[in-house]
Design an enzyme around this catalytic site. Structure first.
Site, PDB file in Angstrom:
ATOM      1  CD  GLU A  10      46.311  36.293  27.748  1.00  0.00           C
ATOM      2  OE1 GLU A  10      45.152  35.769  28.362  1.00  0.00           O
ATOM      3  OE2 GLU A  10      46.362  37.483  27.757  1.00  0.00           O
ATOM      4  CG  HIS A  56      43.418  37.214  31.106  1.00  0.00           C
ATOM      5  ND1 HIS A  56      43.486  37.243  29.476  1.00  0.00           N
ATOM      6  CD2 HIS A  56      42.490  38.224  31.413  1.00  0.00           C
ATOM      7  CE1 HIS A  56      42.521  38.156  29.193  1.00  0.00           C
ATOM      8  NE2 HIS A  56      41.901  38.696  30.193  1.00  0.00           N
TER       9      HIS A  56
HETATM   10  N1  LIG Z   1      42.623  41.742  32.232  1.00  0.00           N
HETATM   11  C1  LIG Z   1      41.414  41.427  32.265  1.00  0.00           C
HETATM   12  O1  LIG Z   1      40.979  40.463  32.844  1.00  0.00           O
HETATM   13  C2  LIG Z   1      40.361  42.407  31.724  1.00  0.00           C
HETATM   14  C3  LIG Z   1      40.791  43.308  30.395  1.00  0.00           C
HETATM   15  N2  LIG Z   1      39.990  44.112  30.018  1.00  0.00           N
HETATM   16  C4  LIG Z   1      40.254  44.810  29.100  1.00  0.00           C
HETATM   17  O2  LIG Z   1      40.518  46.518  29.196  1.00  0.00           O
HETATM   18  C5  LIG Z   1      40.469  47.115  28.128  1.00  0.00           C
HETATM   19  C6  LIG Z   1      39.547  48.349  28.378  1.00  0.00           C
HETATM   20  O3  LIG Z   1      38.217  47.860  28.453  1.00  0.00           O
HETATM   21  P1  LIG Z   1      37.103  49.066  29.055  1.00  0.00           P
HETATM   22  O4  LIG Z   1      37.742  50.323  29.811  1.00  0.00           O
HETATM   23  O5  LIG Z   1      35.758  48.423  29.482  1.00  0.00           O
HETATM   24  O6  LIG Z   1      36.908  49.503  27.515  1.00  0.00           O
HETATM   25  P2  LIG Z   1      36.265  50.896  27.140  1.00  0.00           P
HETATM   26  O7  LIG Z   1      35.712  50.530  25.816  1.00  0.00           O
HETATM   27  O8  LIG Z   1      35.344  51.409  28.259  1.00  0.00           O
HETATM   28  O9  LIG Z   1      37.515  52.099  27.064  1.00  0.00           O
HETATM   29  C7  LIG Z   1      38.562  51.843  26.093  1.00  0.00           C
HETATM   30  C8  LIG Z   1      38.899  52.973  25.874  1.00  0.00           C
HETATM   31  O10 LIG Z   1      39.866  53.163  24.817  1.00  0.00           O
HETATM   32  C9  LIG Z   1      40.050  54.259  23.977  1.00  0.00           C
HETATM   33  N3  LIG Z   1      40.849  53.767  22.910  1.00  0.00           N
HETATM   34  C10 LIG Z   1      40.493  53.163  21.703  1.00  0.00           C
HETATM   35  N4  LIG Z   1      41.646  53.129  20.872  1.00  0.00           N
HETATM   36  C11 LIG Z   1      42.514  54.058  21.602  1.00  0.00           C
HETATM   37  C12 LIG Z   1      43.783  54.354  21.016  1.00  0.00           C
HETATM   38  N5  LIG Z   1      44.062  53.847  19.751  1.00  0.00           N
HETATM   39  N6  LIG Z   1      44.470  55.225  21.942  1.00  0.00           N
HETATM   40  C13 LIG Z   1      43.933  55.535  23.103  1.00  0.00           C
HETATM   41  N7  LIG Z   1      42.916  55.094  23.567  1.00  0.00           N
HETATM   42  C14 LIG Z   1      42.229  54.556  22.531  1.00  0.00           C
HETATM   43  C15 LIG Z   1      38.629  54.321  23.860  1.00  0.00           C
HETATM   44  O11 LIG Z   1      38.395  55.681  23.302  1.00  0.00           O
HETATM   45  C16 LIG Z   1      37.964  54.065  25.079  1.00  0.00           C
HETATM   46  O12 LIG Z   1      37.732  55.320  25.905  1.00  0.00           O
HETATM   47  C17 LIG Z   1      39.743  46.201  26.802  1.00  0.00           C
HETATM   48  O13 LIG Z   1      40.865  45.954  26.103  1.00  0.00           O
HETATM   49  C18 LIG Z   1      39.072  44.862  27.647  1.00  0.00           C
HETATM   50  O14 LIG Z   1      39.145  43.929  26.907  1.00  0.00           O
HETATM   51  C19 LIG Z   1      38.744  44.359  30.323  1.00  0.00           C
HETATM   52  C20 LIG Z   1      38.200  43.483  31.623  1.00  0.00           C
HETATM   53  C21 LIG Z   1      38.967  42.482  31.906  1.00  0.00           C
HETATM   54  O1  LIG Z   2      37.280  36.310  31.245  1.00  0.00           O
HETATM   55  C1  LIG Z   2      38.053  36.758  31.856  1.00  0.00           C
HETATM   56  O2  LIG Z   2      38.561  36.294  32.746  1.00  0.00           O
HETATM   57  C2  LIG Z   2      39.066  37.783  30.992  1.00  0.00           C
HETATM   58  C3  LIG Z   2      38.116  38.980  31.073  1.00  0.00           C
HETATM   59  C4  LIG Z   2      38.645  39.953  29.948  1.00  0.00           C
HETATM   60  O3  LIG Z   2      39.746  39.776  29.387  1.00  0.00           O
HETATM   61  C5  LIG Z   2      37.607  40.805  29.316  1.00  0.00           C
HETATM   62  O4  LIG Z   2      36.597  40.759  30.024  1.00  0.00           O
HETATM   63  O5  LIG Z   2      38.034  41.500  28.420  1.00  0.00           O
END
Ligand SMILES: NC(=O)C1=CN([C@@H]2O[C@H](COP(=O)(O)OP(=O)(O)OC[C@H]3O[C@@H](n4cnc5c(N)ncnc54)[C@H](O)[C@@H]3O)[C@@H](O)[C@H]2O)C=CC1
Ligand SMILES: O=C(O)CCC(=O)C(=O)O
Length: 526
Positions: free
Chosen positions: A259, A278
């Site tokens: 990115e 993103h």
């Molecule tokens: N696109 C964006 O702007 C954003 C992206 N994210 C990303 O979204 C993802 C999820 O975030 P949350 O739900 O808050 O995290 P979380 O920690 O609540 O959930 C992650 C889940 O993935 C599971 N997990 C871990 N390894 C695994 C595997 N090998 N196979 C299957 N499941 C597995 C865990 O058991 C957990 O339940 C993170 O990577 C975070 O960085 C979060 C916020 C914004």
């Molecule tokens: O800061 C952002 O906009 C990205 C958020 C994100 O990817 C995260 O919280 O994991």
């Protein structure tokens, strides 16, 4: 005043909180070299996903106490390097959950109905209705990979839209999946049966390229995949080939292997691909949430308080912290005390959790005990973040035991330190909710609160000895605040614990050990 560097755009609500305790410099768009150059001035660094905090930046940040990531993923921070330097890394685990979940749902619907291309077509002057015949999500199967915070919210919303739900997450229970209306399945089943697949997992060595050519080959031809979690979980080259050859129906990506997304062939694909830069967390609400959440933690750490969402303090979530904080203070005090009694190089620390404490999470207690133990040697360089690593690097063997049957106090903690100069043990408990009591020194029962300056003696229990120590301290103008003797049998061995108003002057300890009947004497500063 402390100084905080904000190196990515952060909502003003967070800046206002930081400004209560620090001078805040907002410098966005810095190159890694520029960051290395200015970071030595700062006590804290606040970032979003734009800044990459490398080992080099961390090494240069000699004043850094905390790195705050206003979001969830900390994969843009070298957490190991920060941990080694004792720098707390905090995030906002929940502030953008809803935003990211809604973005994934929006991507799923937009992909199904070709909304971006239909919109572009109308704006370019066309009125083409035939090219944009979409698909309904109702009664289709959604496979959710990762049923954590975001995945769970997606599940709830998708259920309400009439979708059938599959989930793959090796770390959650069938009960939790049932609660969310998901059938927990193996990854292969999810790949084979889903019409839509959405990824909500962290990027780890196990999840890197989880969706590769092999996995894509198992997907249905009408399958559409959405990734609003982390770039690199999908092998972009394999995805491009599959889309080009129409092996699957579509993909919506918010995150990429690199990115910003450079010159990717994915950009050449038309309506079956949606790419956003993103944007998962980019809502006004989420940005206020994460900014406040992380700024409050930076403020707290700069004020010497613990952070509630530190990712590199083992087992120290807000709920654990609340419950264990008094016991952690007890552990730190006892660790400091036993370390000073042992003197020299400690080779082994036994941490025994007793009574109700035996049923608690032990890791934070052990870390706190190690922090106390090492504090004489490392002073402010040791903290909850690096105490375990520092202990390991010094070759200190840590043995953790539990004994729920010990019931002298509701919960008590027993530490034994073995070192180059001998072996000592201390036990302590809490009176009420938080008042610390030392209840045992080298197996001699006592009941004393810790104080800043203390004197411990091991002596023969015989008439006159207490008076002699009192007079000796008086002759050096040291005032005794309290005194207690602990013994097992009359006229046997005993310990004397004195709380002093003043530090012991140089030389007095030698005088004390010369008093007849005194076997050993130790001064301790807590
Ligand atoms: N696109 C964006 O702007 C954003 C992206 N994210 C990303 O979204 C993802 C999820 O975030 P949350 O739900 O808050 O995290 P979380 O920690 O609540 O959930 C992650 C889940 O993935 C599971 N997990 C871990 N390894 C695994 C595997 N090998 N196979 C299957 N499941 C597995 C865990 O058991 C957990 O339940 C993170 O990577 C975070 O960085 C979060 C916020 C914004
Ligand atoms: O800061 C952002 O906009 C990205 C958020 C994100 O990817 C995260 O919280 O994991």
């Amino acid at each position: 005043m402390a100084k905080v560097l904000v190196s990515d755009p952060i909502d003003q609500a967070g800046i206002d909180i930081l400004s209560q305790v620090a001078t805040v410099d907002i410098k966005t768009g810095l190159s890694p070299e520029e960051l290395v150059q200015i970071v030595p001035e700062y006590d804290a660094l606040m970032i979003r996903s734009g800044s990459r905090v490398t080992q080099e930046i961390i090494e240069a940040g000699t004043q850094l106490k905390i790195i705050g990531r206003a979001g969830v993923g900390v994969d843009n921070v070298d957490v190991d390097a920060a941990t080694r330097k004792g720098i707390v890394v905090v995030n906002s685990p929940e502030g953008n959950t809803i935003a990211a979940a809604e973005h994934a749902l929006a991507m799923m619907l937009a992909l199904s109905r070709y909304i971006p291309d239909a919109n572009a077509s109308v704006k370019s002057g066309d009125w083409d209705r035939k090219s944009f015949i979409g698909a309904e999500v109702y009664k289709k199967t959604l496979g959710i990979v990762g049923l954590g915070k975001i995945g769970s919210h997606v599940a709830t919303a998708a259920k309400a839209m009439g979708m059938k739900l599959l989930a793959y997450d090796p770390f959650i229970s069938t009960e939790r999946a049932d609660q969310l209306g998901c059938r927990l399945v193996e990854m292969d089943v999810l790949l084979q049966e889903s019409d839509y697949i959405t990824l909500h997992i962290p990027k780890t060595p196990e999840t890197t390229h989880l969706i590769n050519a092999n996995a894509i080959a198992k997907m249905k031809p009408n399958a559409r995949i959405i990734n609003c979690s982390r770039g690199g979980i999908i092998d972009e080259a394999a995805l491009y080939n599959a889309l080009k050859e129409r092996k699957i129906a579509g993909a919506a990506l918010d995150v990429y292997e690199t990115e910003p997304l450079g010159d990717s062939p994915l950009k050449s694909l038309e309506k079956q691909v949606i790419l956003t830069p993103h944007l998962g967390a980019s809502t006004t609400e989420a940005q206020v949430n994460v900014a406040i959440d992380v700024a409050e933690q930076i403020r707290d750490v700069l004020l010497g308080l613990p952070a509630r969402s530190a990712v590199n303090i083992p087992g120290l979530g807000p709920d654990v912290l609340e419950e264990l904080r008094p016991y952690m203070q007890l552990a730190e005090t006892l660790g400091n005390l036993v370390g000073q009694l042992a003197g020299g190089r400690v080779e082994q620390l036994v941490v025994k959790l007793q009574g109700e404490l035996a049923t608690n999470k032990s890791q934070p207690i052990v870390v706190a005990a190690l922090k106390g133990l090492l504090s004489q040697a490392l002073r402010e360089r040791v903290n909850y973040v690096n105490a375990s690593i520092e202990a390991k690097e010094r070759g200190i063997r840590v043995i953790e035991t539990r004994d729920a049957a010990v019931r002298d106090y509701a919960g008590s903690l027993h530490l034994e330190a073995k070192g180059s100069l001998g072996e000592h043990s201390v036990t302590g408990a809490l009176l009420g909710d938080s008042e610390i009591r030392i209840t045992d020194i080298d197996e001699f029962p006592v009941n004393v609160p810790p104080s800043k300056h203390m004197l411990f003696t091991l002596h023969r229990d015989m008439p006159g000895i207490i008076g002699k120590i009192g007079s000796l301290l008086g002759s050096f103008n040291v005032n005794i605040a309290s005194m207690q003797v602990g013994r097992k049998i009359v006229r046997g061995d005993a310990v004397m614990v004195l709380s002093l108003d003043d530090p012991l002057p140089d030389g007095i300890l030698d005088e004390i050990t010369k008093v007849s009947g005194i076997r050993d004497a130790y001064t301790v500063t807590l």
